[in-house]
Enzyme design. Structure first.
Site, PDB file in Angstrom:
ATOM      1  N   ASP A 326       0.852  -1.173   0.000  1.00  0.00           N
ATOM      2  CA  ASP A 326       0.000   0.000   0.000  1.00  0.00           C
ATOM      3  C   ASP A 326       0.892   1.229   0.000  1.00  0.00           C
ATOM      4  O   ASP A 326       1.987   1.208   0.567  1.00  0.00           O
ATOM      5  CB  ASP A 326      -0.895  -0.021   1.248  1.00  0.00           C
ATOM      6  CG  ASP A 326      -1.946   1.066   1.224  1.00  0.00           C
ATOM      7  OD1 ASP A 326      -2.478   1.339   0.133  1.00  0.00           O
ATOM      8  OD2 ASP A 326      -2.230   1.641   2.283  1.00  0.00           O
ATOM      9  N   ASP A 632      -2.378  -1.232   5.907  1.00  0.00           N
ATOM     10  CA  ASP A 632      -2.714  -0.779   7.251  1.00  0.00           C
ATOM     11  C   ASP A 632      -4.210  -0.585   7.464  1.00  0.00           C
ATOM     12  O   ASP A 632      -4.659  -0.454   8.587  1.00  0.00           O
ATOM     13  CB  ASP A 632      -1.992   0.539   7.571  1.00  0.00           C
ATOM     14  CG  ASP A 632      -2.269   1.626   6.546  1.00  0.00           C
ATOM     15  OD1 ASP A 632      -3.067   1.377   5.610  1.00  0.00           O
ATOM     16  OD2 ASP A 632      -1.694   2.718   6.669  1.00  0.00           O
ATOM     17  N   ASP A 636      -7.391  -3.440   3.398  1.00  0.00           N
ATOM     18  CA  ASP A 636      -6.287  -4.336   3.052  1.00  0.00           C
ATOM     19  C   ASP A 636      -6.455  -5.736   3.642  1.00  0.00           C
ATOM     20  O   ASP A 636      -5.802  -6.676   3.207  1.00  0.00           O
ATOM     21  CB  ASP A 636      -4.960  -3.754   3.567  1.00  0.00           C
ATOM     22  CG  ASP A 636      -4.626  -2.423   2.941  1.00  0.00           C
ATOM     23  OD1 ASP A 636      -4.874  -2.269   1.741  1.00  0.00           O
ATOM     24  OD2 ASP A 636      -4.136  -1.532   3.654  1.00  0.00           O
TER      25      ASP A 636
END
Length: 903
Positions: A326, A632, A636
């Site tokens: 990410d 995070d 996700d």
């Protein structure tokens, strides 16, 4: 239903509600029965007992249990107890890991708002969030967490932070207008508010259109429940090896017994010897040693800022070939920062980190003092005044209270020495005209110490350009001609091309503080632009490069816009020349099979949703990759769980992401992954080392018995000696191998193939060749001692026993290197040196301590026979090493001759 595409009155009609009076209590109760409570549901969970018993279904565990029964039947209770302890320990560890993983659903449920303000029977009342039903009218304001999925019908300067769902760090401005389009991503549904997101500014009213599992959060929960958890490569390899071992061991053991009986040996003694060999051939200590090696690796990783939640994840990370990361908060700092200023045709660069007031301003590589440059001074000062954010120092860190974009403006002003406290002593804010989506600007009326009043405005550059009649150019006010407008537009496009969010600042003097808001924001003087971005972490670029050197590709997956994602990816060297960038709208139209065709060349995925992340992970796995997924946010979690190794951020990560992950980074630092990869690779190599040692030793034990039976010799080893070697001599050095430090080139090697077997890279040959030689030299030692005194069979067996033990203890140092014993300092692992010393000492005790001699059928060995034992024991290690080393000089000499002939 695409609620975002409906107008307000259509929403009211479809939801069967009344936006002025809300639902009646009776109607709400009926809908609660129809749709259920507004809670995230869980899949069926097995009982604790069932989960614990399931840990014992593994093939290797069943083999170990079989070895336990055999050892108990032989009366070897110490061996049986040790095996049982190992099996139970592994079962408990597996049970605890599974129990921790299930907490991900509990953490997800906690994100729902506990209470909501709802319109019922024409009255605003507070109800438990789980009592919300479709059709309810709820209101929310700054600081509230949204309790359900809502179609917004009223909005006043409403901003909602959705990073947990979309990955975007900047709060989204919400409006009530219908959004056109099909399959519009969550990040672009600007008239929707979603369960679990947070209101950062303003207020709003909305109609509940989804509750419980029928929300965006509910869809993630469903994916999280249904995401498959793959076996790790280590688990697959150990299961594969266990099956091979059991078949080979039983066949060889049966062969030894049959030949022995055929040669005239007593059936009972041959049966005992055969069972002892079977127990010895199966390395029941292997799972324990693997667990110890992984546990020790975990302890080392904690010191390097990473916590392992699932032990096999350490080894899996070591063979990762792709890291899906990410962007926001993982590769970037998750703090908006002004990096460029533009005014009057000049651009200044701003350095520094996050919200810290330390930084420098440069123009054409020349440091400047912003307080003496009028355009820069006004640009920064007015940006800080027309602002509601505040930055304060807490402990050692600067913390933002307010909107990240406004925080970036305040931080930039602080770097020039303009703090809000200092400016408050120079200017008084008389009035504020709040930001709204129609005007796209915010203004404040201020008065200086001389009593002069000004209107200061900040907002979208194109909008401010349209309401500005003049511009500050060369520290002078100039009329806003077409030429100057073109210059400003070029600056906007230039900064935008660098993925910077641009905010324009303008102002005008006022004759009267009592202004008409409708006409106030006109005839402004355009001062300049501030360009900001969520900057990359400074250490990430080096980490990405080191991962590339290790053969690991980094792929950026983000909910942010394509231009921003590309800019960050290029800065971090994630996106190579010719690398592809794919957006969420393209992904939505692709099947997993179609994605597989381009996934190898794609390095950035932008504007993606949770479903897209899962699709990316699956496509990479289908192409044979071992995928590590970092993240995070709640969004996700499903992809983290479905990946081969899930990595969550410890500071900014949600509880959901952490509980779904296998590895948690305490410092949220992408660079920490590199250290974890190195540790993972080393642990796998250490596992290979003690597999090599254990199996070569076991092969030697089986072959010495087999060869003796073929040659019609007496048994060279008695069952108790075989079991003793298996339990003590094999175990301690093998465990010490698990503490070996990594070899120098461990991060220069390409990731091993996920299809690689345990015996690949010549390991099978090393096991068989060394095992064969150990069997031969042990048998030779037995024959020599037996021929010298045929009446003392027990003495010959003791000599064979000592030769077997010593040859194994010499071999263990050769197992430390993939090449040879000479390539590593033997004292580089003092744990191994200590383990070998203890094993030698125990062997001497068994041989020379009288009370133990009858138990182990040993006699004291004469001094001269130790020369025989030492010489023969060295052969399995040094014979083949010498053969390999003698080949290298020949190649070098030949090369030199060729070079000389060419010269």
């Amino acid at each position: 239903m695409n609620w975002y595409g409906l107008r307000v009155h259509e929403v009211e009609e479809k939801a069967r509600t009344n936006v002025k009076t809300g639902l009646t209590g009776q109607e709400a109760n009926m809908r609660l029965k129809q749709f259920g409570t507004n809670e995230l549901q869980e899949g069926k969970r097995s009982s604790a007992l069932v989960k614990f018993l399931a840990q014992f279904k593994d093939f290797m565990v069943l083999v170990l249990l079989g070895a336990t029964v055999i050892s108990a039947l032989l009366g070897e209770m110490v061996d049986a107890v040790a095996i049982v302890a190992i099996v139970i320990l592994n079962g408990i560890l597996g049970f605890l890991q599974e129990h921790r993983a299930e907490k991900s659903m509990d953490a997800l449920k906690e994100l729902a708002a506990p209470q909501a303000t709802v319109l019922r029977d024409n009255k605003w009342v507070k109800v438990a969030s789980k009592q919300l039903v479709p059709g309810d009218i709820i209101k929310f304001t700054s600081g509230d967490r949204i309790g359900a999925d809502v179609r917004i019908i009223e909005a006043s300067s409403l901003y909602i932070e959705e990073s947990a769902l979309t990955g975007e760090s900047v709060p989204v401005q919400k409006r009530i207008d219908a959004v056109n389009g099909i399959d519009v991503g969550i990040g672009d549904q600007t008239n929707m508010a979603f369960m679990g997101t947070m209101v950062t500014r303003g207020s709003g009213i909305g109609t509940v259109i989804g509750t419980g599992m029928n929300t965006a959060m509910g869809q993630i929960a469903d994916m999280l429940q249904n995401a498959e958890e793959n076996e790790t490569p280590l688990q697959r390899r150990l299961e594969q090896m266990g099956k091979i071992l059991i078949v080979v061991a039983l066949l060889l053991t049966a062969l030894v017994v049959l030949i022995g009986v055929y040669q005239g040996h007593d059936v009972y003694h041959m049966f005992l010897a055969g069972v002892s060999l079977a127990v010895a051939a199966i390395p029941e200590g292997l799972p324990a040693i693997v667990t110890v090696a992984l546990s020790l690796g975990v302890q080392r990783m904690i010191k390097k800022k990473s916590i392992v939640r699932k032990l096999p994840a350490v080894e899996t990370l070591g063979c990762a070939s792709v890291i899906c990361s990410d962007k926001t908060g993982t590769m970037t700092q998750n703090k908006m920062m002004v990096t460029h200023l533009w005014s009057g045709g000049k651009t200044w660069q701003v350095t520094g980190q996050g919200y810290s007031p330390s930084g420098e301003f440069t123009e054409d590589e020349r440091k400047i003092n912003p307080s003496v440059v009028k355009p820069v001074q006004q640009l920064l000062m007015f940006g800080c005044l027309c602002n509601n954010a505040n930055i304060s120092k807490r402990k050692k860190e600067y913390v933002l209270d307010g909107d990240p974009t406004e925080g970036a403006l305040v931080a930039a002003a602080m770097k020039a020495g303009f703090t809000r406290e200092a400016l408050a002593g120079q200017f008084q804010i008389i009035k504020e005209i709040p930001f709204d989506s129609t005007r796209k600007m915010m203004s404040v009326v201020i008065r200086d110490k001389q009593g002069k009043a000004f209107l200061v405005t900040k907002g979208a550059p194109d909008v401010l350009l349209g309401v500005s009649s003049s511009i500050l150019w060369g520290e002078k006010q100039q009329s806003m001609t077409t030429l100057y407008q073109d210059e400003v537009q070029r600056a906007i496009h230039h900064l935008g091309g660098q993925a910077l969010r641009t905010i324009a600042i303008a102002y005008k003097p006022l004759r009267n503080e009592l202004i008409n808001e409708r006409d106030a924001e006109t005839d402004l003087m355009f001062i300049g632009l501030q360009g900001m971005i969520d900057p990359p972490r400074p250490e990430v670029k080096q980490a990405v490069q080191e991962c590339r050197d290790a053969g690991i590709r980094t792929v950026m997956i983000t909910g942010d816009h394509k231009i921003t994602a590309m800019a960050i990816a290029k800065q971090l060297a994630v996106l190579p020349e010719g690398g592809k960038v794919v957006e969420g709208t393209q992904l939505a139209a692709m099947s997993v099979e179609e994605l597989e065709d381009i996934v190898e060349d794609t390095y950035v995925f932008a504007r993606v949703s949770p479903e897209h992340k899962l699709k990316i992970v699956k496509a990479l796995q289908n192409k044979g990759h071992i995928v590590a997924m970092t993240g995070d946010g709640v969004n996700d979690a499903p992809a983290i769980k479905a990946s081969d190794i899930g990595i969550a951020m410890g500071i900014s990560g949600t509880d959901v992401a952490k509980e779904a992950s296998s590895l948690v980074l305490l410092d949220d630092n992408f660079a920490t992954i590199k250290a974890a990869i190195k540790e993972g690779r080393n642990i796998y190599e250490n596992i290979r080392k003690f597999i090599r040692y254990l199996l070569a030793s076991n092969v030697g034990e089986i072959l010495v018995m087999l060869f003796a039976m073929i040659l019609a010799l007496p048994l060279p080893l008695v069952p108790i000696q075989i079991l003793w070697v298996n339990l003590v001599t094999d175990g301690l050095p093998a465990m010490a191998l698990g503490l070996d430090k990594p070899e120098d080139d461990v991060m220069k090697r390409k990731p091993r193939s996920p299809k690689e077997g345990v015996f690949s890279r010549g390991l099978g040959w090393k096991i068989l060749s060394r095992g064969f030689l150990i069997g031969i030299v042990t048998l030779l030692a037995f024959i020599v001692a037996y021929n010298q005194n045929p009446t003392e069979l027990k003495y010959a067996q003791t000599v064979a026993f000592a030769t077997l033990v010593l040859s194994q203890l010499i071999l263990v140092f050769d197992c430390r290197s993939e090449r040879s014993i000479y390539h590593r300092n033997p004292f580089g692992n003092m744990y191994l040196v200590g383990a070998v010393f203890i094993s030698l000492l125990l062997m001497l005790v068994v041989i020379y301590y009288p009370p133990l001699q009858p138990i182990f059928d040993t006699l004291p060995i004469k001094g001269r026979d130790w020369l025989l034992i030492g010489g023969l024991s060295s052969i399995p290690t040094f014979l083949l090493v010498g053969a390999v080393l003698t080949k290298k000089p020949k190649k070098q000499n030949k090369l030199k001759i060729v070079n000389q002939s060419k010269i």
